[in-house]
Design an enzyme around this catalytic site. Structure first.
Site, PDB file in Angstrom:
ATOM      1  N   VAL A 108      12.454  11.605   9.524  1.00 30.20           N
ATOM      2  CA  VAL A 108      12.256  12.183   8.149  1.00 30.20           C
ATOM      3  C   VAL A 108      11.004  11.410   7.555  1.00 30.20           C
ATOM      4  O   VAL A 108      11.108  10.306   7.673  1.00 30.20           O
ATOM      5  CB  VAL A 108      13.142  12.427   7.249  1.00 30.20           C
ATOM      6  N   ALA A 110       8.226  10.629   8.168  1.00 29.74           N
ATOM      7  CA  ALA A 110       7.728   9.798   9.440  1.00 29.74           C
ATOM      8  C   ALA A 110       5.953  10.278   9.910  1.00 29.74           C
ATOM      9  O   ALA A 110       5.455   9.685  10.799  1.00 29.74           O
ATOM     10  CB  ALA A 110       8.523   9.542  10.487  1.00 29.74           C
ATOM     11  N   GLY A 111       5.636  11.261   9.300  1.00 27.31           N
ATOM     12  CA  GLY A 111       4.240  11.755   9.605  1.00 27.31           C
ATOM     13  C   GLY A 111       4.355  12.962  10.714  1.00 27.31           C
ATOM     14  O   GLY A 111       3.376  13.465  11.374  1.00 27.31           O
ATOM     15  N   ASP A 158       0.684  21.479   8.873  1.00 32.51           N
ATOM     16  CA  ASP A 158       1.987  21.163   9.289  1.00 32.51           C
ATOM     17  C   ASP A 158       2.711  22.436   9.515  1.00 32.51           C
ATOM     18  O   ASP A 158       3.226  22.750  10.595  1.00 32.51           O
ATOM     19  CB  ASP A 158       2.795  20.062   8.331  1.00 32.51           C
TER      20      ASP A 158
HETATM   21  C1  MEV Z   1       0.262  15.340   6.630  1.00 36.28           C
HETATM   22  O1  MEV Z   1       0.851  15.508   7.963  1.00 36.28           O
HETATM   23  C2  MEV Z   1      -1.443  15.434   7.066  1.00 36.28           C
HETATM   24  C3  MEV Z   1      -2.238  15.065   5.802  1.00 36.28           C
HETATM   25  O2  MEV Z   1      -3.625  15.402   6.178  1.00 36.28           O
HETATM   26  C4  MEV Z   1      -1.945  16.222   4.724  1.00 36.28           C
HETATM   27  C5  MEV Z   1      -2.086  17.460   4.874  1.00 36.28           C
HETATM   28  O3  MEV Z   1      -3.095  18.027   5.542  1.00 36.28           O
HETATM   29  O4  MEV Z   1      -1.502  18.315   4.253  1.00 36.28           O
HETATM   30  C6  MEV Z   1      -2.115  13.713   5.263  1.00 36.28           C
END
Ligand code: MEV
Length: 327
Positions: A108, A110-111, A158
């Site tokens: 969670v 964590a990208g 996402d």
């Molecule tokens: C998040 O996974 C990616 C970002 O570019 C935010 C987004 O695109 O919603 C940081």
């Protein structure tokens, strides 16, 4: 009988943050999934439990009653899921109570797009339980609405990849296009273990851009060029160029201020161990880095990231987006 649905996590290979301002990005769905189970209740309440975040509670109209965890934190974490459920209830026009349990193998904050994967899985599970016909486009839209509660002004990348799976070129204006990737892309993911919020990372970049538009706008254009070159490199299976482009992309992200010490540490370890390229992935400020390596050096890179203190694993691309699981 309940329904279980699942959706994959993702890694952004190129273009995070820049994508929020309309630039293209390249993203892959990976073989780590979030699961949501939906069941009918006898009353009209919505009960939500997240097994991996250790929070649970009931929503009834505007009220929230906590069952597990700190009440404020539980409400904040479960609210986007309640939104995802309500979006489906709106089109089903049924007033039913539901039990929703989510579980995720995706770390969670964590990208790796854990919240979007969970939201897409919840929408699909509730839709299937209530016999609401949802296209993938519908699932994407509803998961995106849930993401906005969580992340402020997300680009939609996402929820798009969690819904559709595979490899994709994403741009706010033109949407998503499946991407032709000729080769396996041997990637190591290293989790720094430092949790961070996408919302605050995105806000930080916005503030930098507002203060230095003449500097940040050319960085945006450079990020676009990186993606255009990467499309060709991935089509040709040219890992060396792909790796170089990852390094340049990371330098731009560093310039935006979204890297941190923990990420730099793991990225340097991967490069020293022979990675063809390495960068942060997702919102940064902690979370995960990714490294590209040849098949013969990938073990070295994996072990180097582990020795440097990262929780490291190999990522495999998955073509399976959101799906209903057999029960
Ligand atoms: C998040 O996974 C990616 C970002 O570019 C935010 C987004 O695109 O919603 C940081």
């Amino acid at each position: 009988m309940g329904v279980i649905a699942s959706a994959p996590a993702k890694i952004i290979l190129f273009g995070e943050h820049f994508v929020v301002y309309g630039e293209p990005a390249i993203v892959l769905a990976i073989d780590k999934r979030a699961y949501a189970k939906a069941d009918l209740r006898l009353d009209k309440r919505i009960f939500l439990r997240s097994l991996n975040m250790n929070v649970a509670g009931y929503f009834e109209d505007e009220n929230f009653k906590v069952e597990e965890g700190n009440p404020k934190e539980a409400k904040m974490k479960l609210e986007p899921l309640k939104c995802a459920v309500e979006k489906v209830l709106e089109i089903s026009s049924e007033k039913v109570g539901l039990n929703i349990e989510v579980n995720s193998t995706v770390p969670v904050a964590a990208g790796l797009g854990s919240s979007a994967a969970v939201a897409a899985a919840v929408v699909a599970a509730v839709g299937a339980l209530l016999n609401v016909k949802l296209s993938k486009e519908d699932v994407f839209r509803m998961a995106y609405d849930a993401e906005k509660i969580m992340h402020g002004t997300p680009s939609g990348i996402d929820p798009a990849i969690s819904t559709f799976g595979g490899a994709m070129l994403f741009q706010i204006d033109t949407g998503f296009k499946p991407l032709d990737v000729k080769t396996d892309i041997p990637i190591v993911i290293g989790n720094t273990g430092v949790e961070r919020s996408t919302r605050s990372q995105v806000a930080k970049v916005r503030s930098l851009r507002d203060r230095y538009p003449q500097i940040v706008d050319p960085m945006m254009r450079a990020a676009r060029e990186i993606v255009l070159r990467a499309i060709e490199a991935l089509k040709d299976g040219d890992l060396k160029t792909t790796g170089e482009l990852m390094d340049i992309n990371h330098a731009l992200l560093y310039g935006l201020g979204v890297s941190d010490e923990s990420l730099e540490w793991l990225i340097n370890a991967a490069r020293k161990a022979g990675a063809l390229g390495a960068k942060l992935t997702g919102a940064g400020g902690g979370g995960c880095m990714i490294a590209l390596a040849n098949k013969d050096s990938i073990r070295n890179v994996l072990e180097a990231v582990q020795r440097a203190g990262g929780n490291a694993f190999l990522a495999k691309k998955t073509n399976e987006g959101v799906r209903i699981e057999p029960v």
